[in-house]
Design a protein around this motif. Structure first.
Motif, PDB file in Angstrom:
ATOM      1  N   UNK A   1       0.838  -1.190   0.000  1.00  7.74           N
ATOM      2  CA  UNK A   1       0.000   0.000   0.000  1.00  7.74           C
ATOM      3  C   UNK A   1       0.880   1.250   0.000  1.00  7.74           C
ATOM      4  N   UNK A   2       0.589   2.166  -0.916  1.00  5.32           N
ATOM      5  CA  UNK A   2       1.279   3.455  -0.933  1.00  5.32           C
ATOM      6  C   UNK A   2       0.636   4.342   0.130  1.00  5.32           C
ATOM      7  N   UNK A   3       1.473   4.969   0.986  1.00  2.00           N
ATOM      8  CA  UNK A   3       0.930   5.746   2.097  1.00  2.00           C
ATOM      9  C   UNK A   3       1.344   7.206   2.094  1.00  2.00           C
ATOM     10  N   UNK A   4       2.076   7.641   1.060  1.00  2.00           N
ATOM     11  CA  UNK A   4       2.483   9.041   0.975  1.00  2.00           C
ATOM     12  C   UNK A   4       2.440   9.505  -0.467  1.00  2.00           C
ATOM     13  N   UNK A   5       1.944  10.722  -0.673  1.00  2.00           N
ATOM     14  CA  UNK A   5       1.899  11.262  -2.031  1.00  2.00           C
ATOM     15  C   UNK A   5       3.177  12.014  -2.379  1.00  2.00           C
ATOM     16  N   UNK A   6       3.999  12.340  -1.385  1.00  2.00           N
ATOM     17  CA  UNK A   6       5.191  13.148  -1.637  1.00  2.00           C
ATOM     18  C   UNK A   6       6.474  12.333  -1.783  1.00  2.00           C
ATOM     19  N   UNK A   7       6.541  11.161  -1.171  1.00  2.00           N
ATOM     20  CA  UNK A   7       7.745  10.342  -1.310  1.00  2.00           C
ATOM     21  C   UNK A   7       7.360   8.907  -1.653  1.00  2.00           C
TER      22      UNK A   7
END
Length: 120
Positions: free
Chosen positions: A75-81
């Motif tokens: 699961x991707x949990x950050x939009x910035x990194x």
């Protein structure tokens, strides 16, 4: 692919959200199921990780058939990194009436980390 564990064979299936159309007979149904599982366990995952997630977007998953099914979800949990987590979500057999539960979580992962079975 099968992993031999004497005297049984345990199947492992791996799919990427981007590969559903090539890897699955019913890509929209599979995508919906994995997204629902992820949304149901998000609050539990945030508690176990000790922080809130900016985004919560399933990227890929694997399954393992046990007395029910283990879903291993990246699961991707950050939009910035490039922050990701790996979840192990258990769904029991229908006749047991088990709810979907978050069994384990691995933090501090990236998009290049391979999604492997864990948490035993």
């Amino acid at each position: 692919m099968f992993r031999k564990i004497f005297p049984i064979f345990i199947p492992y299936v791996s799919f990427s959200i981007k590969e559903y159309s090539r890897s699955s007979i019913y890509p929209n149904i599979i995508r919906t199921i994995i997204t629902l599982f992820s949304n149901q366990v998000r609050s539990d995952a945030e508690q176990k990780a000790d922080y809130s997630f900016e985004v919560f977007e399933p990227v890929s998953y694997r399954t393992q058939v046990v007395a029910g099914t283990n879903f291993f979800v990246k699961v991707k949990v950050s939009s910035t990194d490039d922050s990701h987590i790996h979840l192990r979500v258990f769904r029991g057999l229908p006749h047991t009436g088990c709810a979907i539960e978050l069994s384990a979580i691995l933090k501090d992962k990236t998009s290049t980390c391979k999604l492997e079975p864990f948490g035993y």
